[in-house]
Design a protein around this motif. Structure first.
Motif, short mmCIF file in Angstrom:
data_model
loop_
_atom_site.label_atom_id
_atom_site.label_comp_id
_atom_site.label_asym_id
_atom_site.label_seq_id
_atom_site.Cartn_x
_atom_site.Cartn_y
_atom_site.Cartn_z
N GLU A 17 0.85 -1.18 0.00
CA GLU A 17 0.00 0.00 0.00
C GLU A 17 0.89 1.24 0.00
O GLU A 17 2.08 1.15 0.29
CB GLU A 17 -0.92 0.02 1.23
N ARG A 18 0.31 2.37 -0.28
CA ARG A 18 1.03 3.64 -0.23
C ARG A 18 0.93 4.22 1.17
O ARG A 18 0.02 3.88 1.94
CB ARG A 18 0.42 4.64 -1.21
N GLU A 20 -0.08 7.04 2.17
CA GLU A 20 -1.27 7.85 2.44
C GLU A 20 -2.53 7.01 2.66
O GLU A 20 -3.58 7.52 3.05
CB GLU A 20 -1.51 8.87 1.32
N THR A 21 -2.44 5.70 2.44
CA THR A 21 -3.58 4.81 2.68
C THR A 21 -3.96 4.88 4.16
O THR A 21 -3.10 4.89 5.03
CB THR A 21 -3.23 3.36 2.30
N ASP A 25 -8.17 1.14 6.24
CA ASP A 25 -8.20 0.41 4.97
C ASP A 25 -7.14 -0.69 4.95
O ASP A 25 -7.36 -1.76 4.40
CB ASP A 25 -7.99 1.38 3.80
N VAL A 26 -5.99 -0.42 5.56
CA VAL A 26 -4.94 -1.44 5.66
C VAL A 26 -5.44 -2.61 6.50
O VAL A 26 -5.19 -3.77 6.16
CB VAL A 26 -3.64 -0.84 6.25
N PRO A 71 -3.21 8.30 8.11
CA PRO A 71 -2.41 7.59 7.09
C PRO A 71 -1.50 6.55 7.73
O PRO A 71 -0.97 6.75 8.83
CB PRO A 71 -1.60 8.69 6.41
#
Length: 143
Positions: A17-18, A20-21, A25-26, A71
């Motif tokens: 993932e990036r 900023e995710t 959500d992770v 994030p």
């Protein structure tokens, strides 16, 4: 045995993932894929960090559920210990034990080739011991 042997049997898929995710959500990705850590990468695929279940527990413990709207870069481990495919399993086990972590990205030619977990290492070690025991049984019964 080498790290490559583990990757060859378990696969080389990597979920990333990036930064900023959102942490929430992770968490969904971890649960959906039944994994314990996700790499955090830049747009070129270079490792910026890793976020594990342990990091998430620490984040919620410090910031409460509000952490889930932050994030992932805020909570990830940015000093990521890596290994190479040619490294021995014993070397990787020593790194995991010394650093008290359970997931190690595998780099080959500067690129992510996979991720191995302590579970992968233990499973491989058990299979190796069972194979050696079977070889010993066969040797004893032949004499």
């Amino acid at each position: 045995m080498s790290v490559a042997a583990i990757l060859n049997s378990k696969g080389r898929d990597v979920i990333a993932e990036r930064g900023e995710t959102l942490l929430g959500d992770v968490c969904k990705v971890l649960g959906k894929n039944r994994i314990g850590a996700i790499l955090v990468t830049d747009p070129e695929g270079h490792i910026e960090g890793i976020i594990s279940e342990r990091d998430i527990v620490r984040a919620i413990g410090e910031s409460g559920t509000a952490a889930l709207s932050e994030p992932v870069s805020r909570f990830m481990t940015s000093k990521v210990v890596t290994c190479a495919e040619a490294d021995s399993i014993n070397e990787v086990m020593a790194k995991m034990t010394a650093g008290r972590f359970r997931h190690v990205p595998v780099l080959e030619d500067g690129k992510v080739a996979g991720v191995i977990s302590i579970g992968d290492v233990v499973k491989h070690k058990i299979a190796q011991v069972e194979h050696e025991a079977e070889q010993m049984r066969q040797y004893i019964t032949m004499t």
